[in-house]
Design an enzyme around this catalytic site. Structure first.
Site, short mmCIF file in Angstrom:
data_model
loop_
_atom_site.label_atom_id
_atom_site.label_comp_id
_atom_site.label_asym_id
_atom_site.label_seq_id
_atom_site.Cartn_x
_atom_site.Cartn_y
_atom_site.Cartn_z
N HIS A 62 -3.25 -40.79 33.19
CA HIS A 62 -2.27 -40.49 32.14
C HIS A 62 -0.92 -41.11 32.54
O HIS A 62 0.11 -40.44 32.58
CB HIS A 62 -2.03 -38.98 31.95
CG HIS A 62 -3.17 -38.20 31.38
ND1 HIS A 62 -3.06 -37.50 30.20
CD2 HIS A 62 -4.42 -37.99 31.82
CE1 HIS A 62 -4.20 -36.88 29.95
NE2 HIS A 62 -5.05 -37.16 30.93
N ASN A 135 -4.65 -31.16 26.08
CA ASN A 135 -4.78 -32.43 25.35
C ASN A 135 -4.51 -32.19 23.87
O ASN A 135 -4.37 -31.04 23.44
CB ASN A 135 -6.19 -33.01 25.53
CG ASN A 135 -6.34 -33.81 26.82
OD1 ASN A 135 -5.36 -34.14 27.47
ND2 ASN A 135 -7.57 -34.11 27.17
#
Ligand code: HEM
Length: 509
Positions: A62, A135
């Site tokens: 990420h 998420n």
């Protein structure tokens, strides 16, 4: 051109070395005579270069992200569910930091990539930091944590070519069909959110809220964007990737700067352990959702992001979120993916930021820390004179903890074993997306988005195998993708019937 050194500082700041000693000329280098060589005694110059040499820290999975600060506010009484101090009174407010991210790209990659988005939240409560590392999708690609490094490797670059590779991408997904629910979302327009802050956030995992009596309830947490989520279609996303890869980062910063702070209303879905034992899907399996019709949303709070970082690196890059940063009254379930994450994040923080990462200002709790950890690199708060062992001379206070539900643990053993099987249950929710949720435009976009990506696959076996996974969702869906890429129709993957799920076994004992 006027010399910058002749200007006056507006805030009285004087140019210094890192030790605070004033220096007259930032470009000056001590050397012998007019042409050098340079002198080793020049601390200012070595200070400058040596620090520059160490500026880069490891990128996180990420790697590309954007973040901001704000607050979490409790709007509803949920003391029946949790004894967490944060929730002990309606109106409680806690300072909060959020980092949004994409997953597969590097730190300079495009914000509009087709990729899940990370939604990591740090709430600083009076009983320590509560991190919710979520998420933007309610499900995930896997339910077996040992697959995670394999999966992530296939989303990143090929070891030889150093290119993104459609073959390894679909090779992994077609070999691991429990990914199909997330694939259905990823290749819809939800796979390309419009910026970072027009999206919802989901725990995905079941967590446990524990109340003052020690009774626990499973929860799924939802952050729903006020004003709704926004997506881009494939053409818009591709165009933005070229024209302004930092579109999401810029948008978030400017909205906050221009007095349009984004906000979310926060809800939980709740399920008792008894309900979990009877529920059609395994609640330790984060490839599944809990339908809202059966498990309605209950409002718990709101979150507002109204303050930009003053320094991106210090306040966002150094932010270290972990699903294991929890507070009394909020606990992990035994979902093995979550359990692995509890270890993995602090482990990577120690590597990425050092063993005292929780002492960095962005990570430091708002409450005093008292324990027996000492020293190590960058010990900013080394707890002064407090004994570094359990001492009778200056003892600490220990807060007791209530609870357990031993009965439920038997079921949990079976529930965990059940995660190794692929059954017809794995295709029901993806099928509902295709048949009931997607309208005709969304279906067209989905087919074209998958076709555009999978047509880059060179291996005939990988293509056919993924088409068989789509056919297990719906023959119509698979046939439409096959037609779009000029491939013959493929029969569905054969899977075990739903009745082979083993987690209901304890009832028969
Ligand atoms: C076994 C499964 C998983 C493992 C081992 C894993 C591991 C990691 C690691 C090591 C990082 C980098 C953390 C850092 O450097 O600070 C990361 C980032 C992240 N992961 Fe996972 N992950 C897993 C599954 C998931 C799932 C299921 C979700 C969401 C429900 C998720 C959400 C995130 C987010 C949001 C970030 C970025 C955090 C940030 O902005 O700092 N991960 N993951």
């Amino acid at each position: 051109m006027p010399s910058v050194t002749a200007l006056k500082s507006k805030d009285g700041a004087v140019y210094t070395t890192s030790t605070g000693a004033p220096v007259a000329e930032p470009y000056a280098v001590q050397k012998i005579g007019q042409i050098g060589p340079l002198l080793l005694q020049d601390f200012h110059h070595i200070d400058l270069l040596a620090h520059f040499d160490r500026e880069r820290i490891p990128e996180r999975v990420h790697a590309k992200g954007a973040g901001a600060h704000g607050y979490f506010e409790v709007t509803d009484d949920i003391t029946d569910l949790t004894c967490a101090a944060l929730f002990n009174k309606v109106g409680n407010k806690a300072p909060t930091t959020v980092r949004f991210s994409t997953v597969g790209g590097e730190s300079g990659s495009a914000d509009s990539a087709r990729d899940p988005r990370g939604f990591a939240i740090k709430i600083k409560t009076e009983e320590g930091n509560l991190d919710w590392v979520f998420n933007n999708t309610p499900v995930f690609f896997l339910r077996d944590p040992s697959k995670f490094p394999h999966f992530i490797h296939t989303q990143k670059r090929d070891p030889q070519t150093h290119l993104k590779d459609a073959d390894m991408f679909w090779d992994y997904l077609s070999l691991n069909p429990e990914s199909i629910h997330q694939v259905m979302i990823l290749f819809s327009d939800r796979g390309t959110p419009n910026g970072y802050h027009h999206m919802h956030g989901y725990s995905g995992h079941a967590l446990k809220f524990v109340n003052a009596a020690g009774k626990f309830t499973y929860v799924q947490i939802h952050f729903r964007k006020d004003g709704g989520f926004k997506t881009l279609d494939n053409n818009q996303a591709t165009k933005l990737a070229g024209e302004n890869p930092d579109y999401g980062l810029q948008n978030l910063f400017e909205d906050i700067e221009n007095g349009k702070p984004p906000s979310w209303t926060v809800y939980v879905q709740t399920m008792t352990p008894e309900q979990a034992e009877q529920y059609r899907y395994n609640i330790l399996d984060l490839t599944k959702i809990w339908p809202h019709s059966q498990f309605p949303l209950r409002r718990i709070g709101k979150m507002v992001l109204d303050r930009n970082p003053e320094n991106y690196f210090a306040e966002i890059e150094q932010a270290a979120f972990s699903p294991s940063h929890l507070v009394p009254g909020i606990e992990p379930s035994t979902d093995p993916v979550l359990q692995s994450r509890l270890f993995s994040y602090p482990d990577t923080h120690r590597h990425r930021l050092g063993p005292n990462y929780n002492q960095l200002p962005v990570n430091a709790p708002i409450v005093p820390v008292a324990n027996f950890q000492r020293d190590g690199f960058m010990a900013i708060n080394n707890q002064k004179f407090r004994p570094n062992y359990q001492s009778s001379l200056l003892p600490l206070t220990y807060k007791p903890k209530v609870y357990e539900n031993a009965q439920h643990e038997l079921w949990l053993g079976y529930a965990n074993a059940d995660l190794s099987y692929l059954t017809e249950l794995d295709f029901e929710q993806p099928r509902a997306l295709w048949e009931k949720v997607f309208d005709n435009t969304q279906k067209d976009h989905f087919v074209s988005n998958v076709a555009g990506h999978i047509s880059g696959v060179k291996s005939p076996e990988v293509k056919a195998r993924q088409l068989s996974v789509f056919a297990a969702v719906s023959q119509d869906l698979s046939d439409r993708i096959a037609k779009a890429i000029g491939h013959p129709a493929v029969k569905p993957l054969v899977v075990k019937p739903a009745s082979e799920s083993v987690r209901f076994k304890p009832k028969a004992l």
